[in-house]
Motif scaffolding. Structure first.
Motif, mmCIF file in Angstrom:
data_model
loop_
_atom_site.group_PDB
_atom_site.id
_atom_site.type_symbol
_atom_site.label_atom_id
_atom_site.label_comp_id
_atom_site.label_asym_id
_atom_site.label_seq_id
_atom_site.Cartn_x
_atom_site.Cartn_y
_atom_site.Cartn_z
ATOM 1 N N ILE A 7 0.814 -1.209 0.000
ATOM 2 C CA ILE A 7 0.000 0.000 0.000
ATOM 3 C C ILE A 7 0.847 1.258 0.000
ATOM 4 N N GLY A 8 2.170 1.108 -0.046
ATOM 5 C CA GLY A 8 3.047 2.270 -0.081
ATOM 6 C C GLY A 8 3.513 2.674 1.303
ATOM 7 N N ASN A 9 2.597 3.098 2.162
ATOM 8 C CA ASN A 9 2.933 3.508 3.524
ATOM 9 C C ASN A 9 1.974 2.857 4.502
ATOM 10 N N LYS A 10 2.437 2.717 5.731
ATOM 11 C CA LYS A 10 1.566 2.157 6.759
ATOM 12 C C LYS A 10 0.435 3.128 7.079
ATOM 13 N N VAL A 11 -0.666 2.577 7.519
ATOM 14 C CA VAL A 11 -1.822 3.388 7.886
ATOM 15 C C VAL A 11 -1.656 3.855 9.332
ATOM 16 N N PRO A 12 -1.657 5.164 9.585
ATOM 17 C CA PRO A 12 -1.483 5.656 10.954
ATOM 18 C C PRO A 12 -2.737 5.459 11.795
ATOM 19 N N VAL A 13 -2.525 5.132 13.062
ATOM 20 C CA VAL A 13 -3.623 4.880 13.997
ATOM 21 C C VAL A 13 -3.509 5.837 15.173
ATOM 22 N N THR A 14 -4.599 6.511 15.507
ATOM 23 C CA THR A 14 -4.660 7.371 16.681
ATOM 24 C C THR A 14 -5.613 6.748 17.688
ATOM 25 N N VAL A 15 -5.161 6.579 18.918
ATOM 26 C CA VAL A 15 -5.995 6.028 19.984
ATOM 27 C C VAL A 15 -6.494 7.183 20.840
ATOM 28 N N LEU A 16 -7.809 7.247 20.996
ATOM 29 C CA LEU A 16 -8.446 8.324 21.747
ATOM 30 C C LEU A 16 -8.995 7.776 23.055
ATOM 31 N N ILE A 106 -9.231 5.062 16.933
ATOM 32 C CA ILE A 106 -9.823 4.105 17.872
ATOM 33 C C ILE A 106 -10.272 4.856 19.118
ATOM 34 N N GLU A 107 -11.553 4.821 19.391
ATOM 35 C CA GLU A 107 -12.104 5.489 20.571
ATOM 36 C C GLU A 107 -12.327 4.434 21.652
ATOM 37 N N THR A 108 -11.676 4.594 22.795
ATOM 38 C CA THR A 108 -11.596 3.521 23.782
ATOM 39 C C THR A 108 -12.608 3.668 24.914
ATOM 40 N N THR A 109 -13.810 4.065 24.609
ATOM 41 C CA THR A 109 -14.844 4.149 25.638
ATOM 42 C C THR A 109 -14.957 2.812 26.378
ATOM 43 N N GLY A 110 -14.911 2.868 27.703
ATOM 44 C CA GLY A 110 -15.045 1.659 28.494
ATOM 45 C C GLY A 110 -13.730 0.945 28.764
ATOM 46 N N LEU A 111 -12.654 1.359 28.123
ATOM 47 C CA LEU A 111 -11.342 0.765 28.394
ATOM 48 C C LEU A 111 -10.570 1.698 29.310
ATOM 49 N N ALA A 112 -10.373 1.278 30.536
ATOM 50 C CA ALA A 112 -9.676 2.133 31.489
ATOM 51 C C ALA A 112 -8.203 2.270 31.130
ATOM 52 N N ASP A 113 -7.638 1.228 30.559
ATOM 53 C CA ASP A 113 -6.201 1.170 30.294
ATOM 54 C C ASP A 113 -5.967 1.077 28.784
ATOM 55 N N PRO A 114 -5.309 2.069 28.169
ATOM 56 C CA PRO A 114 -5.040 2.021 26.726
ATOM 57 C C PRO A 114 -3.994 0.983 26.336
ATOM 58 N N TYR A 131 -0.186 -1.272 9.877
ATOM 59 C CA TYR A 131 -0.547 -0.084 10.642
ATOM 60 C C TYR A 131 0.663 0.444 11.414
ATOM 61 N N THR A 132 0.630 1.732 11.740
ATOM 62 C CA THR A 132 1.615 2.309 12.650
ATOM 63 C C THR A 132 0.879 3.134 13.690
ATOM 64 N N LEU A 133 1.215 2.941 14.954
ATOM 65 C CA LEU A 133 0.563 3.682 16.028
ATOM 66 C C LEU A 133 1.121 5.096 16.047
ATOM 67 N N ASP A 134 0.281 6.052 15.700
ATOM 68 C CA ASP A 134 0.714 7.442 15.559
ATOM 69 C C ASP A 134 0.771 8.149 16.904
ATOM 70 N N ALA A 135 -0.283 8.013 17.718
ATOM 71 C CA ALA A 135 -0.307 8.701 19.013
ATOM 72 C C ALA A 135 -1.468 8.210 19.857
ATOM 73 N N ILE A 136 -1.303 8.326 21.166
ATOM 74 C CA ILE A 136 -2.401 8.136 22.116
ATOM 75 C C ILE A 136 -2.786 9.523 22.632
#
Length: 333
Positions: A7-16, A106-114, A131-136
């Motif tokens: 796909i060329g580059n990894k897809v960035p993931v933001t955890v909210l 990724i919206e972590t409603t209900g997850l106390a620990d990311p 995927y690449t984890l961009d930021a929490i």
């Protein structure tokens, strides 16, 4: 395994993540309605928990569906890796459903620990190849944060894992209280960027595409990222800053990090740093989550920059004096 070059580059993931009522859904709505020109795949924790401006209409049997703005949405009723895999196949045209997206939120409603979400991109090779984890990004309710931080470990852990903290609802608190709360947050996580917001509105360039979890890339953008001062605090979660200008002995350091992980891994939420190793021309970049640890040689040290080791450790009930003393013993002879 899917290779990155498919796909060329990894897809960035933001955890909210963030406290209950801190403004996560408001931020999610804000991101999806801005004119950013990107297609965002949104993964929400449970079906029915998040309403994105009443645009989400989905049958009980559907798990991935498209919204009218070109984004797509998923519900995490099953395993996160499976859903990320379904998205990957859909983007690569390897499933009956074809969808396109530029990044994942990724919206972590209900997850106390990311941590479990972040660890997905460490332990699963297939996910890490695509995927690449961009930021929490952690939202903090300025009005109620002090009570949340005092009453439970969950709120402290959300702050500990953050790469970016949005101190939200600042219009409800006076300046002195904001300064006090901000100081407390810095003492808990000195490596996170903190922005004050109202109604969860933020320049999206400050939370998306910032490579905050990819430490070597982050350091290229912001060389002073780890140059933070330690602060006094009373919280069980705190950050420790280690700094050493003398070159380190690699074998001594590997032994010490092994001891860190064995003895304190469960209490070490995040740790990251750059290392100046004797007889190594490159900077060594490392980071970890609990018991998971990774390191790699980065670019060569520049002739005009000071060679220095800088490490930030964020965790619960850690003795900064012990860590400082042990780190100093890794200096090369």
């Amino acid at each position: 395994m899917y290779q990155k070059d498919e796909i060329g580059n990894k897809v960035p993931v933001t955890v909210l993540t963030g406290f209950l009522g801190a403004g996560k859904t408001t931020l999610l709505n804000y991101i999806l309605t801005q004119d950013h020109g990107q297609k965002i795949a949104v993964i929400v924790n449970e079906f029915g928990e998040v309403g994105i401006d009443n645009q989400l209409v989905v049958g009980a049997d559907e798990e991935i569906f498209e919204m009218n703005n070109g984004c797509i949405c998923c519900t995490v009723r099953g395993d996160l890796i499976r859903i990320l895999g379904d998205l990957m196949d859909a983007k690569l045209g390897k499933s009956d459903r074809q969808v396109d997206f530029d990044r994942v939120l990724i919206e972590t409603t209900g997850l106390a620990d990311p941590a479990p979400v972040a660890q997905t991109f460490f332990v699963d090779e297939e996910m890490a190849s695509f995927y690449t984890l961009d930021a929490i990004v952690t939202l903090v309710d300025a009005k109620h944060a002090e009570r949340h931080l005092d009453e439970g470990h969950e709120a402290q852990e959300q702050v500990a894992f953050a790469d970016v903290i949005l101190l939200n609802k600042v219009d409800l608190v006076d300046e002195s209280c904001l300064n006090q709360l901000e100081h407390r947050l810095i003492s808990m996580n000195s490596a996170a960027k903190i922005y004050r917001t109202q109604n969860s509105q933020i320049d999206l360039n400050k939370i998306l595409g910032i490579s905050a979890f990819d430490l070597d890339k982050k350091l290229e953008v912001d060389p002073g990222f780890l140059e933070e001062e330690d602060h006094d605090h009373d919280d069980t979660v705190s950050s420790i800053v280690l700094r050493e200008e003398r070159p380190l002995d690699l074998k001594k350091l590997e032994k010490l990090i092994g001891k860190w992980i064995q003895d304190f891994g469960e209490n070490m939420f995040r740790y990251k740093g750059i290392l100046y190793i004797k007889d190594v021309e490159e900077r060594v970049v490392f980071q970890g989550i609990h018991m998971l640890f990774a390191s790699n040689a980065d670019r060569k040290w520049k002739s005009v920059e000071q060679k220095v080791s800088e490490v930030v450790i964020i965790g619960r009930e850690l003795d900064p004096t012990w860590f400082q003393e042990q780190f100093a013993q890794c200096v090369a002879s």
